[in-house]
Design a protein around this motif. Structure first.
Motif, PDB file in Angstrom:
ATOM      1  N   ILE A   1     -10.135  -5.617   5.447  1.00  0.00           N
ATOM      2  CA  ILE A   1      -8.873  -5.711   4.705  1.00  0.00           C
ATOM      3  C   ILE A   1      -8.795  -4.619   3.655  1.00  0.00           C
ATOM      4  O   ILE A   1      -7.763  -3.937   3.501  1.00  0.00           O
ATOM      5  N   ASN A   2      -9.889  -4.423   2.910  1.00  0.00           N
ATOM      6  CA  ASN A   2      -9.908  -3.377   1.888  1.00  0.00           C
ATOM      7  C   ASN A   2      -9.773  -1.991   2.509  1.00  0.00           C
ATOM      8  O   ASN A   2      -9.074  -1.123   1.981  1.00  0.00           O
ATOM      9  N   GLY A   3     -10.435  -1.796   3.659  1.00  0.00           N
ATOM     10  CA  GLY A   3     -10.342  -0.509   4.333  1.00  0.00           C
ATOM     11  C   GLY A   3      -8.942  -0.226   4.829  1.00  0.00           C
ATOM     12  O   GLY A   3      -8.428   0.894   4.707  1.00  0.00           O
TER      13      GLY A   3
ATOM     14  N   ILE B   1     -20.254  10.182   3.511  1.00  0.00           N
ATOM     15  CA  ILE B   1     -18.886  10.144   3.003  1.00  0.00           C
ATOM     16  C   ILE B   1     -18.223   8.856   3.446  1.00  0.00           C
ATOM     17  O   ILE B   1     -18.309   8.455   4.600  1.00  0.00           O
ATOM     18  N   ASP B   2     -17.532   8.211   2.517  1.00  0.00           N
ATOM     19  CA  ASP B   2     -16.636   7.120   2.858  1.00  0.00           C
ATOM     20  C   ASP B   2     -15.345   7.767   3.333  1.00  0.00           C
ATOM     21  O   ASP B   2     -14.564   8.291   2.540  1.00  0.00           O
ATOM     22  N   TYR B   3     -15.098   7.747   4.631  1.00  0.00           N
ATOM     23  CA  TYR B   3     -13.985   8.503   5.198  1.00  0.00           C
ATOM     24  C   TYR B   3     -12.631   8.038   4.664  1.00  0.00           C
ATOM     25  O   TYR B   3     -11.715   8.844   4.462  1.00  0.00           O
ATOM     26  N   SER B   4     -12.487   6.754   4.461  1.00  0.00           N
ATOM     27  CA  SER B   4     -11.215   6.248   3.936  1.00  0.00           C
ATOM     28  C   SER B   4     -10.968   6.766   2.531  1.00  0.00           C
ATOM     29  O   SER B   4      -9.854   7.198   2.189  1.00  0.00           O
ATOM     30  N   TYR B   5     -12.017   6.751   1.712  1.00  0.00           N
ATOM     31  CA  TYR B   5     -11.893   7.235   0.335  1.00  0.00           C
ATOM     32  C   TYR B   5     -11.633   8.740   0.325  1.00  0.00           C
ATOM     33  O   TYR B   5     -10.826   9.241  -0.466  1.00  0.00           O
ATOM     34  N   PHE B   6     -12.315   9.473   1.216  1.00  0.00           N
ATOM     35  CA  PHE B   6     -12.084  10.916   1.329  1.00  0.00           C
ATOM     36  C   PHE B   6     -10.616  11.182   1.648  1.00  0.00           C
ATOM     37  O   PHE B   6      -9.972  12.039   1.032  1.00  0.00           O
ATOM     38  N   LEU B   7     -10.076  10.476   2.630  1.00  0.00           N
ATOM     39  CA  LEU B   7      -8.695  10.700   3.047  1.00  0.00           C
ATOM     40  C   LEU B   7      -7.728  10.407   1.906  1.00  0.00           C
ATOM     41  O   LEU B   7      -6.755  11.142   1.698  1.00  0.00           O
TER      42      LEU B   7
ATOM     43  N   PHE C   1     -13.852  17.954  -2.301  1.00  0.00           N
ATOM     44  CA  PHE C   1     -14.388  16.599  -2.394  1.00  0.00           C
ATOM     45  C   PHE C   1     -15.818  16.608  -2.921  1.00  0.00           C
ATOM     46  O   PHE C   1     -16.203  15.742  -3.714  1.00  0.00           O
ATOM     47  N   ALA C   2     -16.609  17.578  -2.488  1.00  0.00           N
ATOM     48  CA  ALA C   2     -17.998  17.652  -2.952  1.00  0.00           C
ATOM     49  C   ALA C   2     -18.064  17.925  -4.451  1.00  0.00           C
ATOM     50  O   ALA C   2     -18.898  17.362  -5.160  1.00  0.00           O
TER      51      ALA C   2
ATOM     52  N   ALA D   1      -3.406   5.763   1.670  1.00  0.00           N
ATOM     53  CA  ALA D   1      -3.567   7.201   1.916  1.00  0.00           C
ATOM     54  C   ALA D   1      -2.408   7.734   2.751  1.00  0.00           C
ATOM     55  O   ALA D   1      -1.889   8.830   2.490  1.00  0.00           O
ATOM     56  N   TYR D   2      -1.987   6.974   3.754  1.00  0.00           N
ATOM     57  CA  TYR D   2      -0.879   7.414   4.592  1.00  0.00           C
ATOM     58  C   TYR D   2       0.414   7.493   3.786  1.00  0.00           C
ATOM     59  O   TYR D   2       1.233   8.405   3.991  1.00  0.00           O
TER      60      TYR D   2
END
Length: 456
Positions: free
Chosen positions: A13-15, A92-98, A68-69, A22-23
């Motif tokens: 749910i959080n993801g 990397i947390d991909y969702s957070y990166f996006l 991001f880095a 992000a979208y």
């Protein structure tokens, strides 16, 4: 087994919440594109649309490789991320990166509005890469990285505790995103100078209105919709934060609506008619201002925020014309001025209850909150410092870049090209081909003739 399943459901749910946010934030690029396209003259539409696309695609690679880095890759330093390249950034947390990437490319989009209608296309490539990959990420690290020196995390600031015992509250980025983009645009516009014909020989203002109010209104509503990902999405997780997320969406709406209404009547008094384009900018100014404190202020305070944001925007626009500063989209005034007000507003009106909900408690001690709400001066002091260091950092990094591009003749197009329009002089034709079928040969011939005269 049940506990593991419950954990998986919560994570899912959080993801989904973070990805959806992000979208929404990314969709704001479409809003920026429509707003910019409608706010410039028709002969420059193709150019400004392409610049918005370039801000996104160049910013994507720049933020992946470096941004991001530097901002979040390894938060063990109060001033900058210790990792400097994508391959060094670790897991990397991909969702957070996006989500963070969508914020980063928004900064470049803000700046492009300030230098519209007179900038060489190559300059967009250079500044977008630099701003998204290096300038913005450092500020994001200061405020949003858990060990950044402006962060509110207790035990942060390099291990010595938060700044002034408080740290700066910039929940969704009035300073980190909007002030950064606004100051960058200010330097670009100042170094380039005003558009040809914007001011007459006596310093009088020559109107250069955007060509399509429909696109401006469409862009504004797209930005409004995207802001529901920008501000509420900054909670990152929704489980346990549903009330805060909903309240943040409402404070955002009230601030923007109030600013739009105040701008409507304010401009009616100043210019004598109702102006849809000014109302759209006022509305966005309210959203920019509330972005810092959206999660930590009461509903009535968000109305105050929007009211003052409209006045800030109107006054800065008057001053800009007085000093012959030309910003086609009012981006520096709107994002810079209203962004700075939003950071200050948080230091004045942040409510203790909501600060604790959004940022957690400080053990047995009282966490600083807004001065007007009785929380002392620590938070306001941190907010003022945030504004000052952002202005200084962006000035020393973006000012010299624009000046160097100017000296290398890579920044501004020639006078003849500007008069002819960037679309026909740089992009092979007009955006509205059907409308210009009969006119294009004549305009293109005029442009070629001007080039021949200048060469001779």
């Amino acid at each position: 087994m049940a506990s593991s399943m419950e954990t998986s459901v919560v994570e899912a749910i959080n993801g989904l919440f973070l990805l959806s946010s992000a979208y929404l934030v990314f969709m704001m690029q479409l809003g920026f594109a429509m707003l910019c396209a409608g706010s410039v003259r028709a002969k420059n539409t193709m150019n400004i649309m392409l610049s918005n696309v370039i801000d996104a695609v160049v910013g994507s690679l720049s933020y992946y490789l470096f941004g991001f880095a530097l901002a979040f890759g390894s938060p063990s330093n109060p001033f900058i991320g210790t990792k400097s390249f994508a391959l060094e950034s670790g897991s990397i947390d991909y969702s957070y990166f996006l989500y963070q990437w969508a914020f980063a490319i928004a900064v470049a989009g803000i700046t492009s509005g300030s230098i519209a209608e007179r900038t060489q296309f190559g300059a967009y490539l250079v500044y977008s890469f630099w701003l998204t990959g290096f300038v913005y990420p450092v500020v994001a690290h200061w405020v949003w990285s858990s060990d950044g020196w402006l962060n509110t995390a207790y035990g942060g600031g390099g291990g010595g505790g938060p700044l002034l015992g408080s740290g700066a509250i910039d929940f969704a980025g009035s300073g980190v995103v909007h002030l950064v983009g606004g100051v960058a645009g200010l330097w670009g516009s100042v170094i380039e100078g005003p558009r040809v014909g914007r001011f007459d020989a006596f310093g009088g203002v020559v109107p250069m209105r955007g060509h399509n109010a429909t696109l401006v209104v469409l862009g504004t509503f797209l930005l409004w919709f995207g802001w529901f990902g920008f501000n509420p999405g900054s909670f990152i997780t929704i489980m346990g934060n549903v009330t805060g997320v909903a309240r943040t969406a409402l404070t955002t709406t009230l601030a923007g609506s109030t600013a739009g209404l105040v701008t409507l009547f304010g401009k009616r008094i100043l210019v004598g008619h109702w102006d849809a384009l000014d109302v759209c900018n006022g509305l966005i100014g309210g959203f920019v201002a509330i972005t810092s404190g959206c999660a930590v202020v009461d509903l009535w305070a968000s109305v105050v925020c929007g009211f003052v944001a409209a006045l800030v925007l109107i006054c800065l626009n008057i001053l800009a014309l007085k000093f012959q500063y030309d910003d086609p989209l009012e981006a520096a005034q709107l994002h810079g001025g209203c962004g700075a007000w939003g950071v200050l507003f948080t230091g004045l009106f942040a409510k203790e209850e909501f600060v604790l909900q959004a940022y957690g408690s400080k053990g047995s001690e009282t966490r600083p909150y807004g001065v007007i709400m009785g929380g002392g001066w620590q938070l306001l002091g941190s907010q003022i410092i945030e504004i000052l260091v952002i202005v200084a950092w962006v000035s020393v990094t973006m000012g010299p870049l624009f000046f160097l591009l100017h000296k290398l003749r890579m920044l501004r197009i020639s006078r003849d090209e500007e008069v002819a329009g960037l679309d026909v002089s740089h992009h092979g034709g007009y955006a509205y081909q059907a409308h210009h079928d009969d006119e294009e040969p004549r305009f293109y011939a005029d442009y070629v003739r001007m080039q021949m005269n200048s060469n001779s």
